[in-house]
Design a protein around this motif. Structure first.
Motif, PDB file in Angstrom:
ATOM      1  N   UNK A 222      33.409  45.923  48.963  1.00 43.67           N
ATOM      2  CA  UNK A 222      32.877  44.886  48.084  1.00 43.67           C
ATOM      3  C   UNK A 222      33.955  44.274  47.213  1.00 43.67           C
ATOM      4  N   UNK A 223      34.818  45.139  46.675  1.00 38.21           N
ATOM      5  CA  UNK A 223      35.919  44.651  45.832  1.00 38.21           C
ATOM      6  C   UNK A 223      36.888  43.806  46.640  1.00 38.21           C
ATOM      7  N   UNK A 224      37.213  44.256  47.844  1.00 37.22           N
ATOM      8  CA  UNK A 224      38.146  43.519  48.706  1.00 37.22           C
ATOM      9  C   UNK A 224      37.604  42.132  49.019  1.00 37.22           C
ATOM     10  N   UNK A 225      36.314  42.077  49.361  1.00 33.63           N
ATOM     11  CA  UNK A 225      35.694  40.802  49.697  1.00 33.63           C
ATOM     12  C   UNK A 225      35.660  39.866  48.493  1.00 33.63           C
ATOM     13  N   UNK A 276      42.739  39.809  41.372  1.00 41.06           N
ATOM     14  CA  UNK A 276      43.053  40.654  42.521  1.00 41.06           C
ATOM     15  C   UNK A 276      44.129  41.673  42.184  1.00 41.06           C
ATOM     16  N   UNK A 277      45.155  41.241  41.471  1.00 39.81           N
ATOM     17  CA  UNK A 277      46.219  42.175  41.086  1.00 39.81           C
ATOM     18  C   UNK A 277      45.672  43.306  40.218  1.00 39.81           C
ATOM     19  N   UNK A 278      44.844  42.959  39.247  1.00 38.52           N
ATOM     20  CA  UNK A 278      44.332  43.958  38.314  1.00 38.52           C
ATOM     21  C   UNK A 278      43.349  44.908  39.001  1.00 38.52           C
ATOM     22  N   UNK A 279      42.360  44.339  39.689  1.00 39.23           N
ATOM     23  CA  UNK A 279      41.298  45.160  40.277  1.00 39.23           C
ATOM     24  C   UNK A 279      41.802  45.945  41.490  1.00 39.23           C
ATOM     25  N   UNK A 280      42.477  45.265  42.419  1.00 38.49           N
ATOM     26  CA  UNK A 280      42.972  45.966  43.601  1.00 38.49           C
ATOM     27  C   UNK A 280      44.090  46.936  43.234  1.00 38.49           C
ATOM     28  N   UNK A 281      44.872  46.585  42.228  1.00 32.91           N
ATOM     29  CA  UNK A 281      45.920  47.490  41.763  1.00 32.91           C
ATOM     30  C   UNK A 281      45.340  48.789  41.227  1.00 32.91           C
ATOM     31  N   UNK A 282      44.274  48.678  40.444  1.00 31.43           N
ATOM     32  CA  UNK A 282      43.633  49.875  39.896  1.00 31.43           C
ATOM     33  C   UNK A 282      43.024  50.740  40.988  1.00 31.43           C
ATOM     34  N   UNK A 283      42.396  50.115  41.979  1.00 37.18           N
ATOM     35  CA  UNK A 283      41.741  50.885  43.032  1.00 37.18           C
ATOM     36  C   UNK A 283      42.729  51.524  44.004  1.00 37.18           C
TER      37      UNK A 283
END
Length: 441
Positions: A222-225, A276-283
């Motif tokens: 979901x986050x990736x999409x 994307x940097x913040x959320x995908x970076x954290x995950x």
């Protein structure tokens, strides 16, 4: 005389780029200078037009393309693109794989530039062909059709953004109309065309692929999409809201307007990159600092693209300043043809002769600019018609033709039956869709 000079200028581009193998940027600048002098603009007028064309073309476009490249890099390097692919293809068999890969190609193709998305998807296409036993050309067409459609129709890809700026079109509306045209184009040129290739002999990918080193901890689906599509969602939602609340709320007056900010492509992409940097970076446990260090590498490939676009802008401005584009369109008016069809035909002719879809779109936009200025047709539909025309009948003078052929180990006749047919179907469906929408908008 202006039409003859323009024809000779385009012919010179063909000779320099195709036969002499000159870089398109050098060829475009040289031809722009020659055309300006031949059209009687003089040395000063010609050089001013070239400088103005380069500056005007790269103005906001450089920021949009740069941010788009960074977003695509973040999506690919954090494994988000791989997560989307795995979820939509996993567990599918036979023809269901084609539909899954078609959807993957569309979702991945929106944020990623064509060449990046193609190289990323190619190993997946080859693997899917081996697992299902379906001909490689069949699987490739079903997937790559989506990449071609997003490249030709949807911002933030170079051609749609550049043509929108040239025609003065609303980029949000271009995106919405483009999505409407994309659905039938992808279906007909993708899985449905692929079904006709089921008897094509099986081939093997001729090139080896470098494995992308993905993080140990991948992000959620979901986050990736969401990260991949956030700029599109912002632009689309903002444009829809704006169409309902009317022009008074679009921020055209003095002062701050959140709605006008959201519907700006630069802002939407900037928000998408940072999110994307913040959320995908954290995950994925990748620091923001590390992702920021990668920005330079992600931007580097855009330099050549921007210079080619700048050269096209210079040539376009020479045609505009000399009055040639007005003269050409006035001559075409005698044929009593729909402006959308004229824009498509100009782009299609340039595509067949020049090979490059982006270069064909840039040059066609300069020639057909008065069509947008006349108000005879929606500038947004003219953008899409020009983009559609720039995709038609790709053949041996197009690098995309050889990329498809070599990656999937096809012969030239097989590539003509698969790649060329796919591109032409996308182009024709785009034209038919634009003509249909012209009666509704």
């Amino acid at each position: 005389m202006p039409i003859l000079i323009t024809f000779l200028a385009v012919l010179a581009l063909l000779v320099l780029i195709i036969w002499l193998k000159w870089h398109p940027f050098i060829a475009l600048i040289l031809v722009a200078i020659g055309a300006g002098l031949a059209l009687g603009m003089g040395t000063t007028g010609t050089m001013e037009a070239i400088k103005g064309g380069v500056g005007g073309t790269l103005g906001g476009l450089a920021i949009i393309l740069g941010l788009g490249a960074v977003l695509g890099g973040v999506i690919a390097e954090t494994g988000a693109a791989q997560v989307i692919t795995n979820r939509l293809v996993e567990g599918r068999k036979g023809m269901a794989v084609l539909w899954g890969l078609c959807l993957v190609g569309f979702l991945v193709g929106i944020p990623l530039f064509y060449s990046v998305a193609f190289v990323m998807m190619a190993p997946i296409i080859i693997s899917a062909s081996e697992k299902t036993g379906l001909p490689l050309a069949m699987v490739a067409v079903a997937t790559v059709a989506s990449l071609s459609v997003t490249h030709g129709f949807l911002p933030p890809h170079p051609a749609p953004v550049l043509i929108s700026d040239t025609y003065g079109a609303d980029i949000g509306k271009v995106l919405l109309y483009g999505l409407i045209l994309a659905i039938p184009s992808v279906i007909l040129a993708g899985p449905l065309l692929a079904r006709t290739l089921k008897n094509m002999p099986q081939t093997k990918g001729a090139l080896a692929f470098d494995k992308v080193k993905l993080p140990e901890q991948l992000p959620g689906f979901g986050t990736s999409l969401l990260c991949a599509l956030l700029p599109v969602l912002l632009l689309g939602a903002g444009t829809l809201v704006q169409s309902f609340v009317g022009g008074a709320a679009d921020g055209s007056t003095a002062g701050f307007s959140p709605l006008s900010l959201i519907t700006d492509a630069t802002f939407a992409l900037l928000v998408g990159v940072l999110f994307a940097m913040f959320v995908l970076g954290r995950q994925t446990d990748i620091s923001m600092a590390h992702l920021m260090k990668r920005v330079g590498k992600q931007l580097a490939p855009m330099a050549a693209v921007l210079l080619i676009i700048a050269g096209g802008g210079a040539f376009k401005q020479v045609l505009v300043n000399s009055g040639t584009s007005d003269y050409i369109v006035q001559s075409l008016e005698g044929f009593n043809a729909n402006p959308i069809l004229i824009a498509w035909l100009i782009a299609a002719a340039l595509r067949v002769t020049l090979g490059s879809a982006t270069l064909a779109a840039i040059t066609a936009a300069g020639i057909a600019l008065p069509l947008a200025q006349s108000g005879a047709a929606s500038p947004e539909l003219l953008v899409l018609a020009t983009g559609a025309g720039s995709l038609t009948l790709s053949h041996v003078n197009d690098t995309g033709f050889w990329l498809f052929k070599e990656y999937f180990g096809l012969t030239v006749p097989q590539t003509l039956k698969s790649w060329t047919m796919m591109e032409t179907i996308v182009s024709v469906i785009g034209l038919v869709g634009c003509l249909g929408l012209s009666y509704l908008v």
